[in-house]
Design a protein around this motif. Structure first.
Motif, PDB file in Angstrom:
ATOM      1  N   LYS A  84       0.823  -1.210   0.000  1.00 43.26           N
ATOM      2  CA  LYS A  84       0.000   0.000   0.000  1.00 43.26           C
ATOM      3  C   LYS A  84       0.860   1.265   0.000  1.00 43.26           C
ATOM      4  O   LYS A  84       0.486   2.285  -0.585  1.00 43.26           O
ATOM      5  CB  LYS A  84      -0.934  -0.009   1.211  1.00 43.26           C
ATOM      6  CG  LYS A  84      -1.920   1.165   1.249  1.00 43.26           C
ATOM      7  CD  LYS A  84      -2.832   1.051   2.450  1.00 43.26           C
ATOM      8  CE  LYS A  84      -3.830   2.211   2.462  1.00 43.26           C
ATOM      9  NZ  LYS A  84      -3.165   3.525   2.542  1.00 43.26           N
ATOM     10  N   ARG A  87       1.834   2.346  -3.468  1.00 35.65           N
ATOM     11  CA  ARG A  87       0.662   2.890  -4.171  1.00 35.65           C
ATOM     12  C   ARG A  87       0.405   4.327  -3.724  1.00 35.65           C
ATOM     13  O   ARG A  87       0.120   5.199  -4.543  1.00 35.65           O
ATOM     14  CB  ARG A  87      -0.572   2.038  -3.880  1.00 35.65           C
ATOM     15  CG  ARG A  87      -0.565   0.680  -4.540  1.00 35.65           C
ATOM     16  CD  ARG A  87      -1.985   0.162  -4.606  1.00 35.65           C
ATOM     17  NE  ARG A  87      -2.029  -1.248  -4.908  1.00 35.65           N
ATOM     18  CZ  ARG A  87      -3.142  -1.905  -5.209  1.00 35.65           C
ATOM     19  NH1 ARG A  87      -4.295  -1.250  -5.223  1.00 35.65           N
ATOM     20  NH2 ARG A  87      -3.129  -3.191  -5.482  1.00 35.65           N
ATOM     21  N   ASN A  91       0.509   7.640  -5.910  1.00 34.99           N
ATOM     22  CA  ASN A  91      -0.707   8.442  -5.933  1.00 34.99           C
ATOM     23  C   ASN A  91      -0.407   9.909  -5.657  1.00 34.99           C
ATOM     24  O   ASN A  91      -1.126  10.802  -6.097  1.00 34.99           O
ATOM     25  CB  ASN A  91      -1.696   7.905  -4.895  1.00 34.99           C
ATOM     26  CG  ASN A  91      -3.060   8.544  -5.020  1.00 34.99           C
ATOM     27  OD1 ASN A  91      -3.519   8.841  -6.121  1.00 34.99           O
ATOM     28  ND2 ASN A  91      -3.722   8.754  -3.901  1.00 34.99           N
ATOM     29  N   THR A 103      -6.089  -0.303 -10.469  1.00 35.64           N
ATOM     30  CA  THR A 103      -6.004   0.861  -9.609  1.00 35.64           C
ATOM     31  C   THR A 103      -7.269   1.692  -9.698  1.00 35.64           C
ATOM     32  O   THR A 103      -7.786   1.920 -10.786  1.00 35.64           O
ATOM     33  CB  THR A 103      -4.800   1.725 -10.027  1.00 35.64           C
ATOM     34  OG1 THR A 103      -3.648   0.873 -10.065  1.00 35.64           O
ATOM     35  CG2 THR A 103      -4.577   2.850  -9.047  1.00 35.64           C
ATOM     36  N   VAL A 150       0.759   1.600 -13.995  1.00 34.25           N
ATOM     37  CA  VAL A 150       0.930   0.799 -12.786  1.00 34.25           C
ATOM     38  C   VAL A 150       0.446  -0.622 -13.047  1.00 34.25           C
ATOM     39  O   VAL A 150      -0.667  -0.830 -13.538  1.00 34.25           O
ATOM     40  CB  VAL A 150       0.157   1.410 -11.596  1.00 34.25           C
ATOM     41  CG1 VAL A 150       0.270   0.514 -10.375  1.00 34.25           C
ATOM     42  CG2 VAL A 150       0.678   2.805 -11.294  1.00 34.25           C
TER      43      VAL A 150
END
Length: 264
Positions: A84, A87, A91, A103, A150
């Motif tokens: 996480k 990500r 982000n 995503t 991604v």
């Protein structure tokens, strides 16, 4: 008409085996002694980057920030499904268009970076007074330069997972990694130590031996590795085209490695 006699089949088998052996030997010799790449001068370099959790992600994003997006594009980021943190870092990258089937759409929004010294990939040259409607009319090639993709793969081994069960999870992760490498056929694979990068690199090496793509592997050992290599580093030392360390003691112990000073 071909007559499939035992001698004919044996001869074809030997010929194919020799061709495969020659290809494998050529690729390994290119890795160890340096060989030509198939990338034409001036053409874009399809780049695949593997992110790991924690410090690996921080170092890798700093490294990628130094890449010229007009040259190294498209950029594909591979992340483990349980990572996480990576990500969230992606982000938060500003001025990026991130697309992924796995995503949520919210990750595709351009967001600023919180705090000082944020991890920002190098953007193309921008014109401050350019109207937004003209920006939408940019050529597809220019849009590709700012596009990041991604891809999600299963983690090879979770912390505390038994080595017996990790064999099966590693095989599954490798199959997923193979699908990603075949899909994007990168010219360059950049990794810096997370366990997820081993299946990706092995798949890239396999496709290179089969002449499906010419993925050059660049491994950058973590800054925290001062006197010894990580487990991933010990594996990829034999298969990486460029093996970069950030401390002179490591370069003295591993002759194939390159010491460029601190690069992250």
């Amino acid at each position: 008409m071909v007559i499939w006699t035992p001698n004919f089949v044996l001869g074809v088998t030997i010929l194919l085996a020799w061709a495969l052996f020659s290809r494998v030997a050529y690729v390994l010799a290119s890795i160890w002694f340096g060989g030509p790449t198939a990338i034409r001068k001036g053409s874009s370099i399809k780049t695949l980057v593997v992110l790991g959790s924690g410090g690996h992600t921080s170092e890798m994003l700093k490294l990628v920030a130094g890449l010229d997006r007009a040259r190294y594009h498209p950029q594909v980021f591979v992340i483990a499904n349980t990572d996480k943190l990576s990500r969230d870092r992606l982000n938060g990258l500003s001025k990026q268009n991130i697309t992924s089937n796995e995503t949520p759409p919210s990750m595709a929004k351009n967001q600023g970076l919180a705090g000082n010294g944020g991890y920002e990939l190098r953007s193309r040259k921008k014109f401050a007074n350019e109207a937004s409607d003209l920006d939408k009319q940019r050529p597809k090639r220019e849009q590709a330069e700012t596009e990041a993709i991604v891809e999600i793969i299963p983690r090879s081994r979770e912390v505390g997972q038994s080595y017996v069960t990790s064999v099966f999870t590693t095989i599954f992760a490798s199959l997923c990694a193979l699908k990603i490498v075949v899909k994007h056929r990168p010219d360059l694979i950049i990794v810096n130590g997370p366990g997820s990068c081993v299946p990706v690199c092995m798949c890239g090496l396999l496709l290179r031996m089969l002449a499906i793509c010419n993925a050059r592997i660049t491994f950058v050992e973590s800054l925290c590795r001062v006197r010894s290599l990580s487990l991933t580093g010990k594996i990829l030392y034999w298969f990486a085209d460029d093996f970069i360390v950030q401390w002179p003691d490591l370069q003295a112990k591993y002759k194939k490695s390159k010491f460029l000073g601190r690069i992250v």
